[in-house]
Motif scaffolding. Sequence first.
Motif, short mmCIF file in Angstrom:
data_model
loop_
_atom_site.label_atom_id
_atom_site.label_comp_id
_atom_site.label_asym_id
_atom_site.label_seq_id
_atom_site.Cartn_x
_atom_site.Cartn_y
_atom_site.Cartn_z
N ASN A 23 0.82 -1.21 0.00
CA ASN A 23 0.00 0.00 0.00
C ASN A 23 0.86 1.27 0.00
OD1 ASN A 23 -2.83 -1.15 0.28
ND2 ASN A 23 -1.80 -2.16 1.97
N GLN A 24 2.07 1.18 0.56
CA GLN A 24 2.94 2.35 0.56
C GLN A 24 3.42 2.69 -0.85
OE1 GLN A 24 5.86 2.37 3.69
NE2 GLN A 24 7.05 4.00 2.74
N LEU A 25 3.48 1.69 -1.73
CA LEU A 25 3.88 1.95 -3.11
C LEU A 25 2.90 2.88 -3.82
CD1 LEU A 25 5.01 -1.61 -4.25
CD2 LEU A 25 6.48 0.38 -3.90
N LEU A 26 1.68 2.97 -3.29
CA LEU A 26 0.69 3.85 -3.90
C LEU A 26 1.20 5.29 -3.97
CD1 LEU A 26 -2.24 4.14 -4.97
CD2 LEU A 26 -2.96 4.49 -2.59
N LEU A 27 1.97 5.74 -2.97
CA LEU A 27 2.41 7.13 -2.92
C LEU A 27 3.36 7.49 -4.05
CD1 LEU A 27 2.79 7.54 0.95
CD2 LEU A 27 0.90 8.27 -0.50
N PRO A 28 4.48 6.79 -4.23
CA PRO A 28 5.33 7.15 -5.37
C PRO A 28 4.66 6.89 -6.71
CG PRO A 28 6.17 5.17 -4.27
CD PRO A 28 5.12 5.75 -3.39
N PHE A 29 3.80 5.89 -6.77
CA PHE A 29 3.13 5.60 -8.04
C PHE A 29 2.16 6.71 -8.44
CE2 PHE A 29 3.59 0.65 -7.92
CZ PHE A 29 4.97 0.80 -8.06
N LEU A 30 1.52 7.33 -7.45
CA LEU A 30 0.61 8.43 -7.76
C LEU A 30 1.34 9.60 -8.40
CD1 LEU A 30 -1.75 8.47 -4.64
CD2 LEU A 30 -2.46 8.16 -7.02
N SER A 31 2.62 9.75 -8.08
CA SER A 31 3.39 10.86 -8.66
C SER A 31 3.71 10.63 -10.13
CB SER A 31 4.70 11.05 -7.88
OG SER A 31 5.63 10.02 -8.18
N LEU A 32 3.43 9.43 -10.63
CA LEU A 32 3.80 9.08 -12.01
C LEU A 32 2.64 9.18 -12.99
CD1 LEU A 32 6.03 5.99 -11.09
CD2 LEU A 32 6.83 8.23 -11.85
N VAL A 33 1.45 9.53 -12.49
CA VAL A 33 0.29 9.70 -13.37
C VAL A 33 -0.38 11.03 -13.04
CG1 VAL A 33 -0.18 7.26 -13.79
CG2 VAL A 33 -1.15 8.37 -11.78
N SER A 34 -1.05 11.59 -14.02
CA SER A 34 -1.72 12.88 -13.82
C SER A 34 -3.19 12.67 -13.49
CB SER A 34 -1.58 13.73 -15.08
OG SER A 34 -2.36 13.18 -16.13
N VAL A 36 -4.36 3.04 -9.81
CA VAL A 36 -2.99 3.14 -9.28
C VAL A 36 -2.79 2.14 -8.15
CG1 VAL A 36 -1.24 4.70 -8.36
CG2 VAL A 36 -3.00 5.58 -9.91
N HIS A 37 -3.83 1.95 -7.34
CA HIS A 37 -3.75 0.92 -6.30
C HIS A 37 -3.61 -0.46 -6.94
CE1 HIS A 37 -5.22 0.00 -1.93
NE2 HIS A 37 -4.04 -0.50 -2.19
N GLN A 38 -4.32 -0.65 -8.02
CA GLN A 38 -4.21 -1.92 -8.73
C GLN A 38 -2.81 -2.09 -9.32
OE1 GLN A 38 -6.62 -2.92 -12.45
NE2 GLN A 38 -7.72 -4.09 -10.90
N ALA A 39 -2.21 -0.99 -9.75
CA ALA A 39 -0.83 -1.06 -10.24
C ALA A 39 0.11 -1.51 -9.13
CB ALA A 39 -0.40 0.31 -10.78
N ALA A 53 4.93 1.57 -14.60
CA ALA A 53 6.17 0.81 -14.64
C ALA A 53 7.18 1.46 -15.57
CB ALA A 53 5.89 -0.63 -15.10
N ARG A 54 6.72 1.85 -16.74
CA ARG A 54 7.62 2.45 -17.73
C ARG A 54 8.17 3.79 -17.23
NH1 ARG A 54 4.38 1.87 -21.26
NH2 ARG A 54 3.35 3.88 -21.29
N ARG A 55 7.32 4.61 -16.64
CA ARG A 55 7.77 5.93 -16.18
C ARG A 55 8.73 5.79 -14.99
NH1 ARG A 55 2.02 9.28 -16.78
NH2 ARG A 55 2.06 9.35 -19.07
N PHE A 56 8.45 4.85 -14.10
CA PHE A 56 9.39 4.65 -12.99
C PHE A 56 10.74 4.21 -13.52
CE2 PHE A 56 11.63 2.54 -9.64
CZ PHE A 56 11.29 3.23 -8.49
N ASP A 95 8.22 -6.04 0.97
CA ASP A 95 9.30 -5.34 1.67
C ASP A 95 10.54 -5.22 0.79
OD1 ASP A 95 7.73 -5.01 3.91
OD2 ASP A 95 8.59 -6.70 5.01
N ARG A 96 10.85 -6.29 0.06
CA ARG A 96 12.01 -6.25 -0.84
C ARG A 96 11.79 -5.21 -1.94
NH1 ARG A 96 11.87 -11.93 -0.36
NH2 ARG A 96 10.82 -12.13 -2.39
N THR A 97 10.59 -5.21 -2.51
CA THR A 97 10.31 -4.26 -3.59
C THR A 97 10.35 -2.83 -3.09
OG1 THR A 97 8.95 -5.90 -4.74
CG2 THR A 97 8.62 -3.59 -5.35
N LEU A 98 9.77 -2.57 -1.93
CA LEU A 98 9.78 -1.21 -1.38
C LEU A 98 11.21 -0.76 -1.09
CD1 LEU A 98 8.18 1.25 -0.48
CD2 LEU A 98 7.93 0.18 1.78
N THR A 99 12.05 -1.67 -0.61
CA THR A 99 13.46 -1.33 -0.37
C THR A 99 14.14 -0.93 -1.68
OG1 THR A 99 13.61 -2.79 1.55
CG2 THR A 99 15.68 -2.23 0.44
#
Length: 362
Positions: free
Chosen positions: A127-138, A169-172, A200-203, A349-353
């Motif tokens: 769920n924490q990944l939602l924050l940086p992912f939101l910055s990648l879409v308008s 984005v949550h689904q992403a 994924a591409r923008r990150f 946890d690994r992915t967030l790291t």
Amino acid sequence: MTAEAATTVTAATTVTALTTDRTPAGSTANPLVAATAAGHHRILTGDRPTGPLHLGHYFGTLRNRVELQSRGLELMIVIPDYQAITDRDRADRPAEHAEDLVLDYLAAGVDPERATIFTHSAVPALNQLLLPFLSLVSVAELSRNPTVKDEIAHSRQSAVSGLMFTYPVHQAADILFCKADLVPVGQDQLPHLEVTRTIARRFNDRYTTLFPEPQALLSRAPLLLGTDGGKMSKSRGNAVTLGATADETARLLRGAVTDPDRHITYDPEHRPGVSNLLLLTALCQDRDPHAVAAEIGNGGAALLKRTATEAVNEYFRPLRARRAELAADRTVLREVLHAGNARANAVADRTLTEVRAAMGTF
């Protein structure tokens, strides 16, 4: 790879989707074989915990999950309990419904030792990944999403929540936290998957290459209608659930919509109710619905409904027996979720790291 491709074009890119034709096992035309050969090894799929699964779920997705797993593909099955409140003020018994989903999965043949079954709320890093992912879409991109528009139109809420608006984005985050590269979806879900691919591409472009751009696996399973002729739905009372008894199945199918013509033919466009029962019978008997229709002939709707009832009860008898056995001790269901949540947390946890390192944060 000989699987057909389906495409949908959005603002910038194209989603290429394999289709799940149920061709004979071992055939090179079988997209499940093609998916394995193409190197797709981790699949993300799931169901919202809003009620029991029904026959439409089984023939539309659940049976394919078991086959995908049997072919050696790793299954990550999310029970998105947070997403159960996207279109309602509060979820109804989410923990109980989550256990019921696990019950249906295991009864259908999903192996919990080889699949990771987990809930949203138990995996904080996802769920924490939602924050940086939101910055990648308008906001404009989210506003244009046709699936979001449709879900908002059918929402039970008087106002649209931020969770509904950011649902893609949550689904992403669901898909990318485990770096899934293949996602079984319906045609209406392709815009959501395109958001995932965009993120994924923008990150990868902005920071470092970390995420795959997942492909869609489109189910070509025929759409089963509800007994009232509308969309089969948990909430409309028009579906035969996987856990229904033989008597409940008979009662529901006796009330299914047909038409007055006694001569039974398979014609989905002009005779949807009759054709739906023929299709259901054919799926259970692994036959062509035209052959089922020819066999019933002038027997009328009564014989058609008896035939469908017998086919469903016979096909699902082993599944229902396993389900009843598992339901006798729900501790097993909780243990499956506990183990799956632990595995999902380790992955998240690994992915967030990795995301933190790529972004230069702590």
